[in-house]
Design a protein around this motif. Structure first.
Motif, PDB file in Angstrom:
ATOM      1  N   VAL A 221       0.865  -1.189   0.000  1.00 58.89           N
ATOM      2  CA  VAL A 221       0.000   0.000   0.000  1.00 58.89           C
ATOM      3  C   VAL A 221       0.900   1.236   0.000  1.00 58.89           C
ATOM      4  CG1 VAL A 221      -1.993  -1.067   1.147  1.00 58.89           C
ATOM      5  CG2 VAL A 221      -0.207   0.041   2.532  1.00 58.89           C
ATOM      6  N   THR A 222       0.275   2.382  -0.288  1.00 58.48           N
ATOM      7  CA  THR A 222       1.046   3.625  -0.436  1.00 58.48           C
ATOM      8  C   THR A 222       1.410   4.199   0.930  1.00 58.48           C
ATOM      9  OG1 THR A 222      -0.362   4.024  -2.330  1.00 58.48           O
ATOM     10  CG2 THR A 222       1.010   5.880  -1.622  1.00 58.48           C
ATOM     11  N   TYR A 223       2.632   4.670   1.028  1.00 63.87           N
ATOM     12  CA  TYR A 223       3.098   5.380   2.233  1.00 63.87           C
ATOM     13  C   TYR A 223       2.185   6.575   2.468  1.00 63.87           C
ATOM     14  CZ  TYR A 223       6.238   8.617   4.727  1.00 63.87           C
ATOM     15  OH  TYR A 223       6.783   9.519   5.593  1.00 63.87           O
ATOM     16  N   VAL A 224       1.799   6.788   3.736  1.00 64.04           N
ATOM     17  CA  VAL A 224       0.746   7.758   4.043  1.00 64.04           C
ATOM     18  C   VAL A 224       1.061   9.184   3.559  1.00 64.04           C
ATOM     19  CG1 VAL A 224       1.496   8.229   6.406  1.00 64.04           C
ATOM     20  CG2 VAL A 224      -0.897   8.444   5.840  1.00 64.04           C
ATOM     21  N   TRP A 225       2.341   9.600   3.577  1.00 65.36           N
ATOM     22  CA  TRP A 225       2.641  10.969   3.133  1.00 65.36           C
ATOM     23  C   TRP A 225       2.506  11.134   1.614  1.00 65.36           C
ATOM     24  CZ3 TRP A 225       2.454  15.452   5.280  1.00 65.36           C
ATOM     25  CH2 TRP A 225       2.600  15.554   6.663  1.00 65.36           C
ATOM     26  N   PHE A 226       2.871  10.082   0.867  1.00 62.16           N
ATOM     27  CA  PHE A 226       2.739  10.188  -0.599  1.00 62.16           C
ATOM     28  C   PHE A 226       1.252  10.306  -0.955  1.00 62.16           C
ATOM     29  CE2 PHE A 226       3.101   9.319  -5.075  1.00 62.16           C
ATOM     30  CZ  PHE A 226       4.374   9.748  -5.414  1.00 62.16           C
ATOM     31  N   ASP A 227       0.438   9.620  -0.178  1.00 68.27           N
ATOM     32  CA  ASP A 227      -1.023   9.679  -0.348  1.00 68.27           C
ATOM     33  C   ASP A 227      -1.557  11.048   0.109  1.00 68.27           C
ATOM     34  OD1 ASP A 227      -3.672   9.555   0.662  1.00 68.27           O
ATOM     35  OD2 ASP A 227      -3.426   7.615   1.633  1.00 68.27           O
ATOM     36  N   ALA A 228      -1.167  11.464   1.323  1.00 71.75           N
ATOM     37  CA  ALA A 228      -1.781  12.651   1.939  1.00 71.75           C
ATOM     38  C   ALA A 228      -1.504  13.941   1.165  1.00 71.75           C
ATOM     39  CB  ALA A 228      -1.272  12.798   3.366  1.00 71.75           C
ATOM     40  N   LEU A 229      -0.265  14.130   0.720  1.00 71.82           N
ATOM     41  CA  LEU A 229       0.078  15.409   0.083  1.00 71.82           C
ATOM     42  C   LEU A 229      -0.737  15.641  -1.197  1.00 71.82           C
ATOM     43  CD1 LEU A 229       3.889  15.123   0.788  1.00 71.82           C
ATOM     44  CD2 LEU A 229       2.466  17.049   1.531  1.00 71.82           C
ATOM     45  N   ILE A 230      -1.090  14.526  -1.829  1.00 69.11           N
ATOM     46  CA  ILE A 230      -1.838  14.649  -3.089  1.00 69.11           C
ATOM     47  C   ILE A 230      -3.245  15.224  -2.871  1.00 69.11           C
ATOM     48  CG2 ILE A 230      -2.852  13.180  -4.930  1.00 69.11           C
ATOM     49  CD1 ILE A 230      -0.162  11.635  -4.883  1.00 69.11           C
ATOM     50  N   ASN A 231      -3.690  15.268  -1.595  1.00 70.76           N
ATOM     51  CA  ASN A 231      -5.017  15.849  -1.319  1.00 70.76           C
ATOM     52  C   ASN A 231      -5.153  17.257  -1.880  1.00 70.76           C
ATOM     53  OD1 ASN A 231      -5.586  18.141   0.885  1.00 70.76           O
ATOM     54  ND2 ASN A 231      -3.647  17.160   1.402  1.00 70.76           N
ATOM     55  N   TYR A 232      -4.016  17.990  -1.878  1.00 72.35           N
ATOM     56  CA  TYR A 232      -4.078  19.378  -2.329  1.00 72.35           C
ATOM     57  C   TYR A 232      -4.451  19.470  -3.810  1.00 72.35           C
ATOM     58  CZ  TYR A 232      -1.457  20.164   2.045  1.00 72.35           C
ATOM     59  OH  TYR A 232      -1.051  20.206   3.357  1.00 72.35           O
ATOM     60  N   LEU A 233      -4.170  18.395  -4.556  1.00 72.66           N
ATOM     61  CA  LEU A 233      -4.543  18.364  -5.979  1.00 72.66           C
ATOM     62  C   LEU A 233      -5.939  17.774  -6.154  1.00 72.66           C
ATOM     63  CD1 LEU A 233      -1.267  16.956  -7.626  1.00 72.66           C
ATOM     64  CD2 LEU A 233      -1.986  19.336  -7.464  1.00 72.66           C
ATOM     65  N   THR A 234      -6.208  16.673  -5.420  1.00 77.16           N
ATOM     66  CA  THR A 234      -7.516  16.024  -5.570  1.00 77.16           C
ATOM     67  C   THR A 234      -8.644  17.013  -5.293  1.00 77.16           C
ATOM     68  OG1 THR A 234      -6.520  14.020  -4.664  1.00 77.16           O
ATOM     69  CG2 THR A 234      -8.918  14.065  -4.835  1.00 77.16           C
ATOM     70  N   GLY A 235      -8.442  17.838  -4.275  1.00 75.09           N
ATOM     71  CA  GLY A 235      -9.481  18.799  -3.887  1.00 75.09           C
ATOM     72  C   GLY A 235      -9.808  19.786  -4.992  1.00 75.09           C
ATOM     73  N   LEU A 236      -8.945  19.887  -6.006  1.00 76.48           N
ATOM     74  CA  LEU A 236      -9.216  20.793  -7.130  1.00 76.48           C
ATOM     75  C   LEU A 236      -9.695  20.019  -8.353  1.00 76.48           C
ATOM     76  CD1 LEU A 236      -6.076  23.144  -6.939  1.00 76.48           C
ATOM     77  CD2 LEU A 236      -8.370  23.579  -6.063  1.00 76.48           C
ATOM     78  N   GLY A 237      -9.953  18.727  -8.160  1.00 77.07           N
ATOM     79  CA  GLY A 237     -10.422  17.928  -9.291  1.00 77.07           C
ATOM     80  C   GLY A 237      -9.319  17.622 -10.294  1.00 77.07           C
ATOM     81  N   TYR A 238      -8.064  17.595  -9.824  1.00 79.14           N
ATOM     82  CA  TYR A 238      -6.938  17.264 -10.701  1.00 79.14           C
ATOM     83  C   TYR A 238      -7.188  15.908 -11.356  1.00 79.14           C
ATOM     84  CZ  TYR A 238      -2.203  15.837 -12.004  1.00 79.14           C
ATOM     85  OH  TYR A 238      -1.104  15.394 -12.685  1.00 79.14           O
ATOM     86  N   PRO A 239      -6.904  15.679 -12.608  1.00 82.16           N
ATOM     87  CA  PRO A 239      -6.220  16.595 -13.520  1.00 82.16           C
ATOM     88  C   PRO A 239      -7.160  17.386 -14.455  1.00 82.16           C
ATOM     89  CG  PRO A 239      -6.178  14.357 -14.397  1.00 82.16           C
ATOM     90  CD  PRO A 239      -6.955  14.290 -13.120  1.00 82.16           C
ATOM     91  N   ASP A 240      -8.460  16.962 -14.520  1.00 77.86           N
ATOM     92  CA  ASP A 240      -9.271  17.505 -15.615  1.00 77.86           C
ATOM     93  C   ASP A 240     -10.109  18.736 -15.275  1.00 77.86           C
ATOM     94  OD1 ASP A 240      -8.341  15.498 -17.280  1.00 77.86           O
ATOM     95  OD2 ASP A 240      -9.796  14.076 -16.439  1.00 77.86           O
ATOM     96  N   ASP A 241     -10.454  18.889 -13.999  1.00 75.60           N
ATOM     97  CA  ASP A 241     -11.387  19.958 -13.634  1.00 75.60           C
ATOM     98  C   ASP A 241     -10.753  21.330 -13.834  1.00 75.60           C
ATOM     99  OD1 ASP A 241     -13.031  21.770 -11.980  1.00 75.60           O
ATOM    100  OD2 ASP A 241     -13.995  19.899 -11.367  1.00 75.60           O
ATOM    101  N   GLU A 242     -11.580  22.293 -14.203  1.00 77.13           N
ATOM    102  CA  GLU A 242     -10.980  23.616 -14.430  1.00 77.13           C
ATOM    103  C   GLU A 242     -10.582  24.306 -13.115  1.00 77.13           C
ATOM    104  OE1 GLU A 242     -14.190  27.174 -15.070  1.00 77.13           O
ATOM    105  OE2 GLU A 242     -14.092  25.619 -16.634  1.00 77.13           O
ATOM    106  N   LYS A 243     -11.111  23.803 -12.000  1.00 78.29           N
ATOM    107  CA  LYS A 243     -10.672  24.340 -10.690  1.00 78.29           C
ATOM    108  C   LYS A 243      -9.152  24.168 -10.562  1.00 78.29           C
ATOM    109  CE  LYS A 243     -13.486  22.063  -7.735  1.00 78.29           C
ATOM    110  NZ  LYS A 243     -14.288  21.266  -8.630  1.00 78.29           N
ATOM    111  N   PHE A 244      -8.665  23.076 -11.129  1.00 75.86           N
ATOM    112  CA  PHE A 244      -7.226  22.829 -11.036  1.00 75.86           C
ATOM    113  C   PHE A 244      -6.439  23.916 -11.774  1.00 75.86           C
ATOM    114  CE2 PHE A 244      -3.438  20.987 -13.023  1.00 75.86           C
ATOM    115  CZ  PHE A 244      -2.660  20.886 -11.882  1.00 75.86           C
TER     116      PHE A 244
END
Ligand code: MSP
Length: 636
Positions: A221-244
């Motif tokens: 499974v993924t190391y928790v920090w590699f997973d957690a930091l990506i939240n900052y992108l997911t919250g913007l709908g990365y990669p396709d959403d225009e919020k990103f």
């Protein structure tokens, strides 16, 4: 203009405490400030729900990990509205879209060759959920968790972080605001002066199953920090959403110093590997301590924000947290300091100014905004100090120096209180011939209050709403427009003032009496030398940092000023500095006081301490510190 501000996503192994609340209030205040500046803002917070710690906490709560994370995550999302925190998005790392995003990113970085499989033996800290280097240990222990790490040898996947070291150093050097305050930038540059190791980004499922499976090897499974930091992108709908595309280019993260390395080293290199621009700014703050110890769940010394709100009210809590911590430095929490702030800054200074001004307008102006006549010297001076304050406020807020922004605002609050005394409207009202001047005084005062209401709104939204309602204004304008003098329309009805802050009854700390027992001891030979004192003698003198919140001339004295100071308890000190300092220039300054001096009465005023100053010929210069610290800090 757009802004994107985030807090850390908090582990759900503990209920929210004051430390979590602080970062989130900071981000909320900044988001409100940016909106006030007319910007399109997105503010995100959330919870970090994978990893060893969560599994252990769920086990001891007798729940499945999912039940457990659902319950604690809700405690965070439910807590924030009580603190008037209004995020646009609350992200959870167990959300399906986040898991998909992490897997997509892992696959991309793996496919391009930046993730490799290898054997690793290292020192693993369970608390940090990562391998520590020998250099990071203090006396063989993790400096954050004070436990010895376990020596673990296992096969894992690694991210080629070292490949991006040079780029990162160049980026930090080329962008001075990338990591602020500067001390944290320097700390990271010094860390980067040694070769960077690659980052272990997987955990074998034999050891941990509560995590996001690696898309290319389901034994891990993924190391928790590699997973957690990506939240900052997911919250913007990365990669396709225009919020990103709208918000990522302006991303700013707020964190405390405990998680500096993952944010300053792992995250930018991960972004670089993904082919993305790094975030714009990392704002790093210090710890709220109890005594000398960091407030934390594991140490069991936490203050619950909900309990604080119940006791003091939401705005007093927000104000206290932002006013008492210099962003970047640690600060000590104690309830006396909260009460002192509430009674003096809020109830006494701002609350009183608001209620007495509106009450007088009710009485002398028939409850309406009067027309403004020709402005005299005092009126223009108050108007000018509002303009000066707005410029300072904007700059300090932009740079996360909230305590300084508030100092600047409170200078105007004390000037306005003084303006009332100097103009004595109740005297002016006695003579019909003073009508125009009376109108001008009230117009100037109400305008000052209107501007104060605007600038306090990011910090104390509820108070700003009450003030706006009392003044008969709405607050939809931007700072640019609302900050312009003359916004109040004559004839507008003023409401009966609502009490903004109650005064809290709590005994103030009595100045500590000097310890005298050592003085009575027979003196040793070295003590008999004139002018020589021992450590103990010096220890008897309690020197503290105090902030001047009020200063006035003592009538019939050319030399004496009556100072009101916070240390953090409120005291009155009579100081012989009137020939060297005017009362106005003293407000907001930090000075050093002798705090355990026997109280003395001077010109009828009881003085509870002494202010230190240097004598340079005829000049008297107040002793001060090279940076702002929490009022009440001991000088040793
Ligand atoms: N889950 C990680 C963060 C991942 S972000 C991609 C984590 N969580 S945490 O629950 O431990 O939160 C740490 C953060 O909580 C600190 O960085 C800070 O924002 C806040 N604080 C926790 N205790 C604090 C103090 N005593 N004082 C100030 N802030 C504190 O680390």
């Amino acid at each position: 203009m757009t802004a994107y501000i985030t807090t850390p996503i908090f582990y759900v192994n503990a209920e929210p405490h004051l430390g979590h609340a602080y970062s989130t209030i900071v981000a909320d205040t900044y988001a409100r400030f940016k909106r006030l500046c007319g910007e399109d803002v997105r503010f995100q917070t959330g919870t970090d729900e994978h990893g060893d710690k969560i599994v252990q906490a769920a086990e001891s709560a007798g729940e499945s990990p999912q039940e457990y994370v659902d319950r604690i995550s809700r405690m965070f999302s439910d807590a924030w509205p009580h603190l008037d925190i209004e995020p646009d998005n609350f992200i959870r790392t167990t959300d399906a879209d986040h898991k998909e995003n992490v897997q997509r990113i892992l696959q991309q970085v793996y496919d391009q060759g930046d993730i490799y499989f290898s054997e690793y033996e290292g020192l693993y800290c369970k608390g940090c959920e990562r391998f520590l280097t020998e250099k990071e240990l203090q006396d063989g222990k993790c400096p954050d968790h004070l436990t010895e790490p376990d020596r673990i040898s296992e096969q894992n996947y690694f991210f080629r972080m070292s490949k991006y070291q040079e780029w990162l150093v160049d980026h930090i050097n080329a962008n001075p605001d990338f990591i602020t305050p500067e001390r944290y930038k320097n700390e990271m540059l010094s860390f980067l002066s040694d070769p960077l190791e690659d980052l272990c980004i997987s955990r074998p499922t034999s050891r941990l199953t509560w995590g996001i499976p690696l898309p290319f090897d389901d034994r891990f499974v993924t190391y928790v920090w590699f997973d957690a930091l990506i939240n900052y992108l997911t919250g913007l709908g990365y990669p396709d959403d225009e919020k990103f595309s709208t918000y990522w280019p302006v991303a700013e993260h707020v964190i405390a110093k405990d998680i500096l390395k993952p944010h300053a080293i792992f995250w930018p290199t991960m972004l670089k590997a993904m082919g993305l621009e790094p975030y714009q700014k990392l704002h790093v703050h210090g710890y709220w301590n109890i005594g000398d110890t960091k407030m934390s769940k594991s140490l069991g010394n936490v203050v619950r924000p909900r309990a604080m709100v119940d006791e003091y009210g939401v705005d007093a809590v927000r104000y206290f947290l932002l006013r008492d911590m210099s962003f970047g430095l640690d600060s000590g929490y104690n309830s006396e300091a909260v009460v002192a702030r509430q009674n003096s800054d809020l109830a006494n200074d701002l609350g009183n100014l608001f209620s007495r001004s509106l009450t007088m307008v009710g009485k002398f102006e028939d409850g309406k905004v009067p027309p403004c006549g020709t402005m005299g010297k005092l009126d223009l001076a108050l108007q000018e100090s509002c303009a000066d304050m707005l410029a300072t406020y904007r700059d300090e807020m932009e740079h996360f120096r909230f305590h300084r922004a508030l100092q600047a605002v409170w200078k105007v609050v004390s000037k306005a209180n003084k303006y009332i005394v100097e103009n004595a409207p109740w005297e002016l009202a006695k003579d019909e011939a003073n009508q125009e001047q009376l109108h001008t005084v009230f117009y100037t005062l109400l305008e000052t209050l209107r501007i104060l209401q605007v600038v306090v709104s990011p910090i104390m939204p509820a108070t700003a709403r009450k003030m706006a309602a009392g003044l008969g204004v709405d607050h939809s304008d931007t700072l640019e427009i609302a900050g312009q003098w003359g916004g109040l329309k004559p004839g507008t009805a003023i409401q009966k003032p609502e009490q903004l802050f109650p005064r809290l009854e709590k005994k103030k700390d009595a100045p500590r009496p000097a310890k005298t027992k050592d003085r009575q001891k027979p003196k040793g030979p070295e003590q008999q030398l004139e002018g020589i004192i021992t450590f103990e003698d010096f220890g008897n003198v309690e020197l503290k940092v105090a902030e001047i919140t009020g200063a006035e001339v003592i009538k019939k004295s050319d030399r004496l000023l009556k100072l009101t100071v916070k240390a953090p308890e409120v005291r009155t000190i009579v100081a012989g500095i009137a020939e060297h300092y005017s009362p106005e220039e003293l407000i907001g300054r930090q000075v050093i006081i002798v705090a355990n001096l026997k109280p003395a009465t001077l010109m009828g005023v009881q003085s509870e301490g002494m202010v230190l100053a240097a004598k340079d010929g005829k000049r008297l210069v107040l002793a001060s510190l090279s940076d702002t610290v929490a009022p009440g800090s001991r000088v040793a």
